[in-house]
Motif scaffolding. Structure first.
Motif, PDB file in Angstrom:
ATOM      1  N   VAL A   1       0.846  -1.174   0.134  1.00 23.73           N
ATOM      2  CA  VAL A   1       0.018   0.019  -0.081  1.00 23.73           C
ATOM      3  C   VAL A   1       0.721   1.255   0.033  1.00 23.73           C
ATOM      4  CG1 VAL A   1      -1.667   1.266   1.161  1.00 23.73           C
ATOM      5  CG2 VAL A   1      -1.982  -1.147   1.085  1.00 23.73           C
ATOM      6  N   ALA A   2       2.089   1.169   0.712  1.00 25.47           N
ATOM      7  CA  ALA A   2       2.876   2.386   0.938  1.00 25.47           C
ATOM      8  C   ALA A   2       3.523   2.732  -0.453  1.00 25.47           C
ATOM      9  CB  ALA A   2       3.980   2.085   1.785  1.00 25.47           C
ATOM     10  N   VAL A   3       3.862   1.661  -1.178  1.00 24.51           N
ATOM     11  CA  VAL A   3       4.666   1.822  -2.591  1.00 24.51           C
ATOM     12  C   VAL A   3       3.479   2.472  -3.532  1.00 24.51           C
ATOM     13  CG1 VAL A   3       5.379   0.649  -4.640  1.00 24.51           C
ATOM     14  CG2 VAL A   3       6.391  -0.060  -2.237  1.00 24.51           C
ATOM     15  N   TYR A   4       2.261   2.000  -3.460  1.00 25.57           N
ATOM     16  CA  TYR A   4       1.218   2.465  -4.453  1.00 25.57           C
ATOM     17  C   TYR A   4       0.922   3.903  -3.973  1.00 25.57           C
ATOM     18  CZ  TYR A   4      -2.853   3.562  -7.262  1.00 25.57           C
ATOM     19  OH  TYR A   4      -3.543   4.093  -8.098  1.00 25.57           O
ATOM     20  N   ARG A   5       0.906   4.417  -2.807  1.00 21.27           N
ATOM     21  CA  ARG A   5       0.532   5.745  -2.401  1.00 21.27           C
ATOM     22  C   ARG A   5       1.980   6.594  -3.076  1.00 21.27           C
ATOM     23  NH1 ARG A   5      -4.606   6.721  -1.575  1.00 21.27           N
ATOM     24  NH2 ARG A   5      -5.539   5.687   0.198  1.00 21.27           N
ATOM     25  N   CYS A   6       2.847   5.867  -2.911  1.00 25.72           N
ATOM     26  CA  CYS A   6       4.245   6.752  -3.354  1.00 25.72           C
ATOM     27  C   CYS A   6       3.841   6.947  -4.833  1.00 25.72           C
ATOM     28  CB  CYS A   6       5.456   5.983  -3.059  1.00 25.72           C
ATOM     29  SG  CYS A   6       6.829   6.854  -3.977  1.00 25.72           S
ATOM     30  N   LEU A   7       3.476   5.925  -5.526  1.00 27.96           N
ATOM     31  CA  LEU A   7       3.306   6.364  -7.026  1.00 27.96           C
ATOM     32  C   LEU A   7       2.255   7.224  -7.437  1.00 27.96           C
ATOM     33  CD1 LEU A   7       3.808   2.563  -8.490  1.00 27.96           C
ATOM     34  CD2 LEU A   7       5.515   4.617  -8.449  1.00 27.96           C
ATOM     35  N   GLU A   8       1.048   6.985  -6.569  1.00 27.90           N
ATOM     36  CA  GLU A   8      -0.017   7.907  -6.661  1.00 27.90           C
ATOM     37  C   GLU A   8       0.334   9.354  -6.487  1.00 27.90           C
ATOM     38  OE1 GLU A   8      -4.353   7.205  -4.763  1.00 27.90           O
ATOM     39  OE2 GLU A   8      -3.050   7.811  -3.330  1.00 27.90           O
ATOM     40  N   ARG A   9       1.100   9.735  -5.547  1.00 23.25           N
ATOM     41  CA  ARG A   9       1.654  11.135  -5.322  1.00 23.25           C
ATOM     42  C   ARG A   9       2.597  11.567  -6.505  1.00 23.25           C
ATOM     43  NH1 ARG A   9       2.213   9.060   0.022  1.00 23.25           N
ATOM     44  NH2 ARG A   9       4.393   9.164  -0.027  1.00 23.25           N
ATOM     45  N   THR A  10       3.300  10.638  -7.095  1.00 17.94           N
ATOM     46  CA  THR A  10       4.390  11.237  -7.936  1.00 17.94           C
ATOM     47  C   THR A  10       4.468  10.836  -9.226  1.00 17.94           C
ATOM     48  OG1 THR A  10       5.681   9.109  -7.384  1.00 17.94           O
ATOM     49  CG2 THR A  10       6.120  10.986  -5.856  1.00 17.94           C
ATOM     50  N   VAL A  11       3.492  10.034  -9.643  1.00 16.27           N
ATOM     51  CA  VAL A  11       3.228  10.017 -11.072  1.00 16.27           C
ATOM     52  C   VAL A  11       1.892  10.253 -11.660  1.00 16.27           C
ATOM     53  CG1 VAL A  11       3.307   8.048 -12.828  1.00 16.27           C
ATOM     54  CG2 VAL A  11       4.617   7.799 -10.724  1.00 16.27           C
ATOM     55  N   PRO A  12       1.598  11.532 -12.328  1.00 15.77           N
ATOM     56  CA  PRO A  12       0.532  11.909 -12.607  1.00 15.77           C
ATOM     57  C   PRO A  12      -0.638  11.120 -13.540  1.00 15.77           C
ATOM     58  CG  PRO A  12       2.284  13.521 -12.863  1.00 15.77           C
ATOM     59  CD  PRO A  12       3.064  12.365 -12.644  1.00 15.77           C
ATOM     60  N   GLU A  13       0.111  10.275 -14.309  1.00 21.56           N
ATOM     61  CA  GLU A  13      -0.629   9.446 -15.171  1.00 21.56           C
ATOM     62  C   GLU A  13      -1.596   8.463 -14.348  1.00 21.56           C
ATOM     63  OE1 GLU A  13      -2.232   7.441 -18.346  1.00 21.56           O
ATOM     64  OE2 GLU A  13      -0.979   9.402 -18.365  1.00 21.56           O
ATOM     65  N   ILE A  14      -1.145   8.075 -13.058  1.00 20.84           N
ATOM     66  CA  ILE A  14      -1.989   7.184 -12.336  1.00 20.84           C
ATOM     67  C   ILE A  14      -3.230   7.975 -11.969  1.00 20.84           C
ATOM     68  CG2 ILE A  14      -2.357   6.096  -9.944  1.00 20.84           C
ATOM     69  CD1 ILE A  14       0.370   5.241 -10.403  1.00 20.84           C
ATOM     70  N   GLY A  15      -3.311   9.321 -11.696  1.00 22.07           N
ATOM     71  CA  GLY A  15      -4.447  10.171 -11.391  1.00 22.07           C
ATOM     72  C   GLY A  15      -5.351  10.460 -12.724  1.00 22.07           C
ATOM     73  N   ARG A  16      -4.657  10.419 -13.834  1.00 23.88           N
ATOM     74  CA  ARG A  16      -5.421  10.533 -15.196  1.00 23.88           C
ATOM     75  C   ARG A  16      -6.264   9.205 -15.390  1.00 23.88           C
ATOM     76  NH1 ARG A  16      -0.749  13.914 -16.467  1.00 23.88           N
ATOM     77  NH2 ARG A  16       0.152  12.314 -17.038  1.00 23.88           N
ATOM     78  N   GLU A  17      -5.749   7.929 -15.195  1.00 23.88           N
ATOM     79  CA  GLU A  17      -6.401   6.877 -15.351  1.00 23.88           C
ATOM     80  C   GLU A  17      -7.503   6.609 -14.412  1.00 23.88           C
ATOM     81  OE1 GLU A  17      -2.714   4.344 -17.532  1.00 23.88           O
ATOM     82  OE2 GLU A  17      -3.522   3.714 -15.896  1.00 23.88           O
ATOM     83  N   MET A  18      -7.459   7.204 -13.200  1.00 19.30           N
ATOM     84  CA  MET A  18      -8.436   6.868 -12.466  1.00 19.30           C
ATOM     85  C   MET A  18      -9.585   8.206 -12.275  1.00 19.30           C
ATOM     86  SD  MET A  18      -7.826   4.088 -11.187  1.00 19.30           S
ATOM     87  CE  MET A  18      -9.110   4.030 -10.194  1.00 19.30           C
ATOM     88  N   SER A  19      -9.520   9.140 -13.245  1.00 20.04           N
ATOM     89  CA  SER A  19     -10.283  10.195 -13.449  1.00 20.04           C
ATOM     90  C   SER A  19     -12.024   9.847 -13.334  1.00 20.04           C
ATOM     91  CB  SER A  19     -10.144  10.971 -14.703  1.00 20.04           C
ATOM     92  OG  SER A  19     -10.260  10.257 -15.864  1.00 20.04           O
ATOM     93  N   GLY A  20     -12.563  10.787 -12.825  1.00 21.39           N
ATOM     94  CA  GLY A  20     -14.164  10.173 -12.894  1.00 21.39           C
ATOM     95  C   GLY A  20     -14.756   9.473 -11.540  1.00 21.39           C
ATOM     96  N   LEU A  21     -13.259   9.082 -10.728  1.00 25.74           N
ATOM     97  CA  LEU A  21     -13.541   8.288  -9.529  1.00 25.74           C
ATOM     98  C   LEU A  21     -12.921   9.028  -8.157  1.00 25.74           C
ATOM     99  CD1 LEU A  21     -13.052   4.803 -10.820  1.00 25.74           C
ATOM    100  CD2 LEU A  21     -15.306   5.825 -10.119  1.00 25.74           C
ATOM    101  N   HIS A  22     -13.373   9.083  -7.317  1.00 21.17           N
ATOM    102  CA  HIS A  22     -12.353   9.407  -5.923  1.00 21.17           C
ATOM    103  C   HIS A  22     -12.023   8.047  -5.315  1.00 21.17           C
ATOM    104  CE1 HIS A  22     -10.890  12.412  -3.215  1.00 21.17           C
ATOM    105  NE2 HIS A  22     -10.896  11.427  -2.558  1.00 21.17           N
ATOM    106  N   VAL A  23     -10.520   7.774  -5.212  1.00 17.05           N
ATOM    107  CA  VAL A  23     -10.216   6.533  -4.702  1.00 17.05           C
ATOM    108  C   VAL A  23     -10.323   6.847  -2.954  1.00 17.05           C
ATOM    109  CG1 VAL A  23      -8.301   4.851  -4.306  1.00 17.05           C
ATOM    110  CG2 VAL A  23      -8.822   5.873  -6.645  1.00 17.05           C
ATOM    111  N   LEU A  24     -10.994   5.616  -2.426  1.00 17.70           N
ATOM    112  CA  LEU A  24     -11.012   5.544  -1.148  1.00 17.70           C
ATOM    113  C   LEU A  24     -10.338   4.591  -0.366  1.00 17.70           C
ATOM    114  CD1 LEU A  24     -14.985   5.818  -0.751  1.00 17.70           C
ATOM    115  CD2 LEU A  24     -13.696   7.532  -0.314  1.00 17.70           C
ATOM    116  N   ALA A  25      -9.790   3.371  -1.093  1.00 14.97           N
ATOM    117  CA  ALA A  25      -8.785   2.426  -0.350  1.00 14.97           C
ATOM    118  C   ALA A  25      -7.914   1.995  -1.297  1.00 14.97           C
ATOM    119  CB  ALA A  25      -9.907   1.404   0.402  1.00 14.97           C
TER     120      ALA A  25
END
Length: 343
Positions: free
Chosen positions: A117-141
């Protein structure tokens, strides 16, 4: 589209049948799993927390067993409002989540759920493409998981050489690695594995120990090899962006705060599942074979080599997969998970 329209109509009728008290916001939660599944038990713990922490002003109405959300279209269904909140599996979605799917192969060395989970959170913060792919949703867990091993029915796996010629069900990111070791890997829904092993269609499956109990693999398997197959974390629970925007700031803050509660409940239920699976395997007389550390190191090297190749291939889609790969690998250190890089 016809299925989506029908589901929306059914949901609207269901909502009409449930009077909502003044001052209460009702949100639906949909999952493909039954209430008895470990994931669903964690979901119920989160629901209980939200309703108690909100003082009853948030009411979560669960819809179990795939009555609303499908496994392969859950992201789109959530975006279209089929449910307010739902279990999602972007790593199995064929289109639109290329990096989120590929990054799950970058986690060699992140053996615990907390580290994943910590590795994914790191990528989520530092790799903008991940946010773009999850657009239209707000991740909760975010969800991690147990490291899989190899369950086989006809002969044990004591070394990587024993995989040669075996027809093994494996996740997509592992197919090339197994093929390179001489195995005949196939990808099929986990729900089909029991019957495939029982009929001899496949010789085994890459799966964690909890499946001996949850999926009754103790009835069709005879051997378990403790090859540590890396696995990654991914967004697993989300709320539709339009629904999120309708919530007031206090409700949004509560849902944000609940991420740690949900993730801890998931980890706890998964670990309980592992214990139950180990007990079921022991009771069934499953033979357990440990893999030599040198063989494990060889497998890890092949796994990471393939992960880097997959990351590089994303350039064809104008996605810098290598950047995400390097950041994931840099975050996994001998002293724990560090996220030194900034966006």
């Amino acid at each position: 589209m016809r299925r989506l329209t029908s589901i929306l109509l059914l949901l609207a009728l269901a909502n009409c049948a449930r009077p909502i008290p003044a001052g209460v916001t009702e949100l639906s939660y949909a999952t493909p799993y039954p209430p008895s599944h470990p994931f669903s038990r964690a979901d119920q713990r989160w629901i209980d927390y939200i309703e108690q922490a909100s003082g009853g002003s948030l009411d979560i109405h669960p819809v179990w067993s795939g009555a609303l959300l499908s496994s392969d279209m859950s992201l789109e269904e959530l975006r279209h409002g089929v449910a307010d909140i739902g279990l999602i599996t972007p790593i199995y979605t064929r289109g639109g989540t290329h990096l989120v799917r590929i990054q799950s192969g970058f986690y060699s060395g992140a053996d615990s759920i907390a580290d994943q989970v910590a590795v994914y959170r790191c990528l989520e913060r530092t790799v903008p493409e991940i946010g773009r792919e999850m657009s239209g949703l707000h991740v909760l867990a975010i969800q991690g998981g147990l490291l899989p091993g190899v369950i086989t029915s006809k002969k044990p796996v004591r070394s990587l050489a024993d995989l040669k010629g075996m027809r093994i069900r494996a996740p997509t990111e592992l197919l090339a690695v197994l093929r390179g070791l001489g195995a005949d890997p196939v990808n099929m829904p986990m729900g089909d594995v029991y019957s495939a092993m029982a009929r001899g269609v496949i010789d085994g499956v890459i799966a964690p120990v909890d499946t001996f109990k949850v999926l009754h693999f103790d009835e069709v398997g005879r051997y378990f090899a403790t090859l540590k197959v890396p696995r990654g974390a991914y967004p697993s629970r989300a709320i539709g962006a339009k629904v999120w925007q309708r919530l007031n700031p206090a409700q949004q803050e509560l849902l944000e705060r609940s991420a740690s509660v949900w993730q801890a409940a998931l980890a706890d239920e998964i670990e309980k599942g592992a214990l139950a699976g180990a007990q079921a395997a022991k009771a069934a007389g499953i033979e357990v074979h440990d893999i030599d550390p040198a063989e494990q190191a060889r497998f890890d090297a092949l796994y990471l080599e393939d992960a880097q190749k997959n990351a590089r291939k994303l350039a064809k889609l104008d996605i810098d997969g290598l950047d995400a790969f390097r950041k994931a690998r840099a975050s996994i250190t001998e002293t724990g998970i560090k996220c030194p890089v900034q966006p």
